[in-house]
Design an enzyme around this catalytic site. Sequence first.
Site, PDB file in Angstrom:
ATOM      1  N   TYR A   1       0.832  -1.216   0.000  1.00  0.00           N
ATOM      2  CA  TYR A   1       0.000   0.000   0.000  1.00  0.00           C
ATOM      3  C   TYR A   1       0.865   1.265   0.000  1.00  0.00           C
ATOM      4  CZ  TYR A   1      -3.279   3.454   2.041  1.00  0.00           C
ATOM      5  OH  TYR A   1      -4.033   4.575   2.298  1.00  0.00           O
ATOM      6  N   ILE A   2       1.709   1.425   1.005  1.00  0.00           N
ATOM      7  CA  ILE A   2       2.525   2.646   1.093  1.00  0.00           C
ATOM      8  C   ILE A   2       3.684   2.577   0.101  1.00  0.00           C
ATOM      9  CG2 ILE A   2       3.889   4.122   2.636  1.00  0.00           C
ATOM     10  CD1 ILE A   2       2.180   2.909   4.953  1.00  0.00           C
TER      11      ILE A   2
ATOM     12  N   ASN B   1       7.700  -9.984  -2.109  1.00  0.00           N
ATOM     13  CA  ASN B   1       7.341 -11.421  -2.170  1.00  0.00           C
ATOM     14  C   ASN B   1       5.823 -11.617  -2.223  1.00  0.00           C
ATOM     15  OD1 ASN B   1       6.509 -10.752   0.366  1.00  0.00           O
ATOM     16  ND2 ASN B   1       7.768 -12.257   1.464  1.00  0.00           N
TER      17      ASN B   1
ATOM     18  N   ASN C   1       1.612  -9.443   1.213  1.00  0.00           N
ATOM     19  CA  ASN C   1       0.398  -8.664   1.467  1.00  0.00           C
ATOM     20  C   ASN C   1       0.211  -7.672   0.324  1.00  0.00           C
ATOM     21  OD1 ASN C   1      -1.880  -7.792   2.808  1.00  0.00           O
ATOM     22  ND2 ASN C   1      -0.785  -6.370   4.138  1.00  0.00           N
TER      23      ASN C   1
ATOM     24  N   PHE D   1      10.179  -1.004   3.322  1.00  0.00           N
ATOM     25  CA  PHE D   1       8.783  -1.082   3.771  1.00  0.00           C
ATOM     26  C   PHE D   1       8.416  -2.494   4.212  1.00  0.00           C
ATOM     27  CE2 PHE D   1       7.221   2.989   2.541  1.00  0.00           C
ATOM     28  CZ  PHE D   1       7.830   3.348   1.356  1.00  0.00           C
TER      29      PHE D   1
ATOM     30  N   SER E   1       6.777   3.605  12.873  1.00  0.00           N
ATOM     31  CA  SER E   1       5.352   3.821  13.135  1.00  0.00           C
ATOM     32  C   SER E   1       5.152   4.580  14.439  1.00  0.00           C
ATOM     33  CB  SER E   1       4.652   2.460  13.216  1.00  0.00           C
ATOM     34  OG  SER E   1       3.369   2.589  13.775  1.00  0.00           O
TER      35      SER E   1
ATOM     36  N   TYR F   1       4.174  -6.478  17.286  1.00  0.00           N
ATOM     37  CA  TYR F   1       4.383  -5.639  16.079  1.00  0.00           C
ATOM     38  C   TYR F   1       5.113  -4.351  16.489  1.00  0.00           C
ATOM     39  CZ  TYR F   1       3.292  -1.820  12.949  1.00  0.00           C
ATOM     40  OH  TYR F   1       3.394  -0.703  12.161  1.00  0.00           O
TER      41      TYR F   1
ATOM     42  N   LYS G   1       9.117  -2.763  15.597  1.00  0.00           N
ATOM     43  CA  LYS G   1       9.476  -1.414  15.124  1.00  0.00           C
ATOM     44  C   LYS G   1      10.483  -0.779  16.090  1.00  0.00           C
ATOM     45  CE  LYS G   1       6.847  -1.183  11.454  1.00  0.00           C
ATOM     46  NZ  LYS G   1       7.443  -1.251  10.107  1.00  0.00           N
TER      47      LYS G   1
ATOM     48  N   ASN H   1      -7.917  -5.154   9.542  1.00  0.00           N
ATOM     49  CA  ASN H   1      -7.729  -4.792  10.959  1.00  0.00           C
ATOM     50  C   ASN H   1      -7.979  -3.301  11.142  1.00  0.00           C
ATOM     51  OD1 ASN H   1      -6.417  -7.333  12.038  1.00  0.00           O
ATOM     52  ND2 ASN H   1      -5.054  -6.900  10.330  1.00  0.00           N
ATOM     53  N   ASN H   2      -7.592  -2.529  10.115  1.00  0.00           N
ATOM     54  CA  ASN H   2      -7.626  -1.062  10.249  1.00  0.00           C
ATOM     55  C   ASN H   2      -9.009  -0.503   9.898  1.00  0.00           C
ATOM     56  OD1 ASN H   2      -4.328  -1.157   8.992  1.00  0.00           O
ATOM     57  ND2 ASN H   2      -4.870  -0.726  11.097  1.00  0.00           N
TER      58      ASN H   2
ATOM     59  N   ASP I   1      -5.772  -0.764  22.449  1.00  0.00           N
ATOM     60  CA  ASP I   1      -5.995   0.535  21.787  1.00  0.00           C
ATOM     61  C   ASP I   1      -5.769   1.689  22.764  1.00  0.00           C
ATOM     62  OD1 ASP I   1      -6.474  -0.279  19.286  1.00  0.00           O
ATOM     63  OD2 ASP I   1      -8.639  -0.065  19.318  1.00  0.00           O
TER      64      ASP I   1
HETATM   65  C1  WQD Z   1      -7.936   3.382  14.336  1.00  0.00           C
HETATM   66  C2  WQD Z   1      -9.132   3.660  15.251  1.00  0.00           C
HETATM   67  C3  WQD Z   1      -9.699   1.815  16.676  1.00  0.00           C
HETATM   68  C4  WQD Z   1     -10.983  -0.863  13.424  1.00  0.00           C
HETATM   69  C5  WQD Z   1      -2.538   0.606  13.775  1.00  0.00           C
HETATM   70  C6  WQD Z   1      -1.080   0.349  14.107  1.00  0.00           C
HETATM   71  C7  WQD Z   1      -0.222   1.361  13.400  1.00  0.00           C
HETATM   72  C8  WQD Z   1      -0.495   1.264  11.933  1.00  0.00           C
HETATM   73  C9  WQD Z   1      -1.972   1.615  11.681  1.00  0.00           C
HETATM   74  C10 WQD Z   1       0.701  -0.281  10.601  1.00  0.00           C
HETATM   75  C11 WQD Z   1      -8.920   3.128  16.663  1.00  0.00           C
HETATM   76  C12 WQD Z   1     -10.826   2.094  15.700  1.00  0.00           C
HETATM   77  C13 WQD Z   1     -10.478   0.204  14.157  1.00  0.00           C
HETATM   78  C14 WQD Z   1     -12.361  -1.217  13.530  1.00  0.00           C
HETATM   79  C15 WQD Z   1     -12.666   0.590  15.094  1.00  0.00           C
HETATM   80  N1  WQD Z   1      -0.224  -0.045  11.475  1.00  0.00           N
HETATM   81  N2  WQD Z   1     -11.310   0.910  14.966  1.00  0.00           N
HETATM   82  N3  WQD Z   1     -13.149  -0.482  14.376  1.00  0.00           N
HETATM   83  O1  WQD Z   1      -4.787   0.966  15.781  1.00  0.00           O
HETATM   84  O2  WQD Z   1      -4.505   3.472  15.330  1.00  0.00           O
HETATM   85  O3  WQD Z   1      -2.911   1.853  14.293  1.00  0.00           O
HETATM   86  O4  WQD Z   1      -2.746   0.624  12.383  1.00  0.00           O
HETATM   87  O5  WQD Z   1       1.432   0.468  10.033  1.00  0.00           O
HETATM   88  O6  WQD Z   1       1.131   1.098  13.650  1.00  0.00           O
HETATM   89  O7  WQD Z   1      -0.892   0.513  15.498  1.00  0.00           O
HETATM   90  O8  WQD Z   1      -5.269   1.951  13.494  1.00  0.00           O
HETATM   91  O9  WQD Z   1      -7.169   1.722  11.949  1.00  0.00           O
HETATM   92  O10 WQD Z   1      -6.696  -0.172  13.566  1.00  0.00           O
HETATM   93  O11 WQD Z   1      -7.641   1.974  14.426  1.00  0.00           O
HETATM   94  O12 WQD Z   1     -13.408   1.253  15.840  1.00  0.00           O
HETATM   95  O13 WQD Z   1     -12.879  -2.174  12.870  1.00  0.00           O
HETATM   96  O14 WQD Z   1     -10.260   2.968  14.730  1.00  0.00           O
HETATM   97  O15 WQD Z   1     -10.205   1.522  17.963  1.00  0.00           O
HETATM   98  O16 WQD Z   1      -9.531   4.052  17.561  1.00  0.00           O
HETATM   99  P1  WQD Z   1      -4.422   2.064  14.852  1.00  0.00           P
HETATM  100  P2  WQD Z   1      -6.721   1.299  13.293  1.00  0.00           P
END
Ligand code: WQD
Length: 332
Positions: free
Chosen positions: A11-12, A32, A35, A80, A124, A148, A152, A197-198, A294
């Site tokens: 992505y980045i 590779n 992701n 990256f 990060s 993770y 870093k 996850n994000n 979180d």
């Molecule tokens: C953002 C906000 C969640 C998902 C992580 C890593 C960081 C980088 C980015 C890699 C928070 C909320 C999230 C969901 C939600 N990773 N949330 N429902 O945790 O700030 O950062 O990802 O480079 O290093 O630590 O990002 O997008 O997971 O969460 O409510 O389904 O969204 O609680 O407040 P985060 P995130």
Amino acid sequence: MKILVGGGCGYIGSHTVVELLTSGYEVVIVDNFYNSSRDVLDRISKICDKKISFYEGDICDKEFLRDVFSKEKIDSVIHFAGYKAVGESVAKPIMYYRNNIDSTLTLLEVMEEYGVYNLVFSSSATVYGVPEKLPLREDFPVSATNPYGYTKLMIEQILKDVSYSNDKWRIVLLRYFNPIGAHESGLIGENPDGIPNNIMPYIMRVASGEYDKVHVFGNDYDTKDGTGVRDYIHVVDLAKGHIKAIEYLEKNGKISIFNLGTGMGYSVLDLIETVKKVNNVSVPYVIESRRPGDIATCYADCSLANKELGWTAEKGIEDMCRDAYNFVLKNK
Ligand code: WQD
């Protein structure tokens, strides 16, 4: 100038490759596809209409990496390549330490063998742990709350020690805040494998109808609306920060650390409402309990990057939400 980009199909990484090519650099990508996917290469070429050298392989594979360095005269490296899912790292710590640390050590060994000492590393904001004060500055204490984050932190320490061991090293650590959005063409963007996850890729799947609602992890934080606040930065602004870091390396030795963020914090509900407003879509959500690990609020003091790199994020939250959804629409 020829730049080796480890993880350049990600992505980045892919957005940074576009900015490197646009700025006139030659680019060699090593990936590779853990992701990422091969079609990103064609998409980058569509955007830039420039030649890219590509080698499929794992940076942990020393012979593979030696082969790349023997065939390409590399001037600088942007690293990256690494696993980045916080939850997965808790479940699979050995895999995370092995991959993220091993790939970096192998890269450093081969760089030294071939006399390449310029390195930009993808760090990060997670290394700030639970912030005691805000906005976050590069000289603040660092810590980690998951494997993770520890990878870093450990890699930052490895790179500091390496830079002190030999004056030839010129290293920049870039601490990303929360990258979101996509290139305006809609050809490259964030499309993680499986359930994201994000927050932003998850919101995008709800907005496109793939998922039924966003699960908001907690609305009882000490923030304006109780939901988590983060410093979201457009991935194109983040990519441009890497170009500035490469230029900085040519003039500065040793090791430097810079925050790449906007200095603005937005809550989860802010993000959802902005996606709805700028794209005229519905984004149903449900409030659930907090996600373990979180933090409530995190946003950057970017004055050092502004001053030393001459870099400032230019795009706002509406651009990020519009471009993210444009990528979804263009790739349905
Ligand atoms: C953002 C906000 C969640 C998902 C992580 C890593 C960081 C980088 C980015 C890699 C928070 C909320 C999230 C969901 C939600 N990773 N949330 N429902 O945790 O700030 O950062 O990802 O480079 O290093 O630590 O990002 O997008 O997971 O969460 O409510 O389904 O969204 O609680 O407040 P985060 P995130």
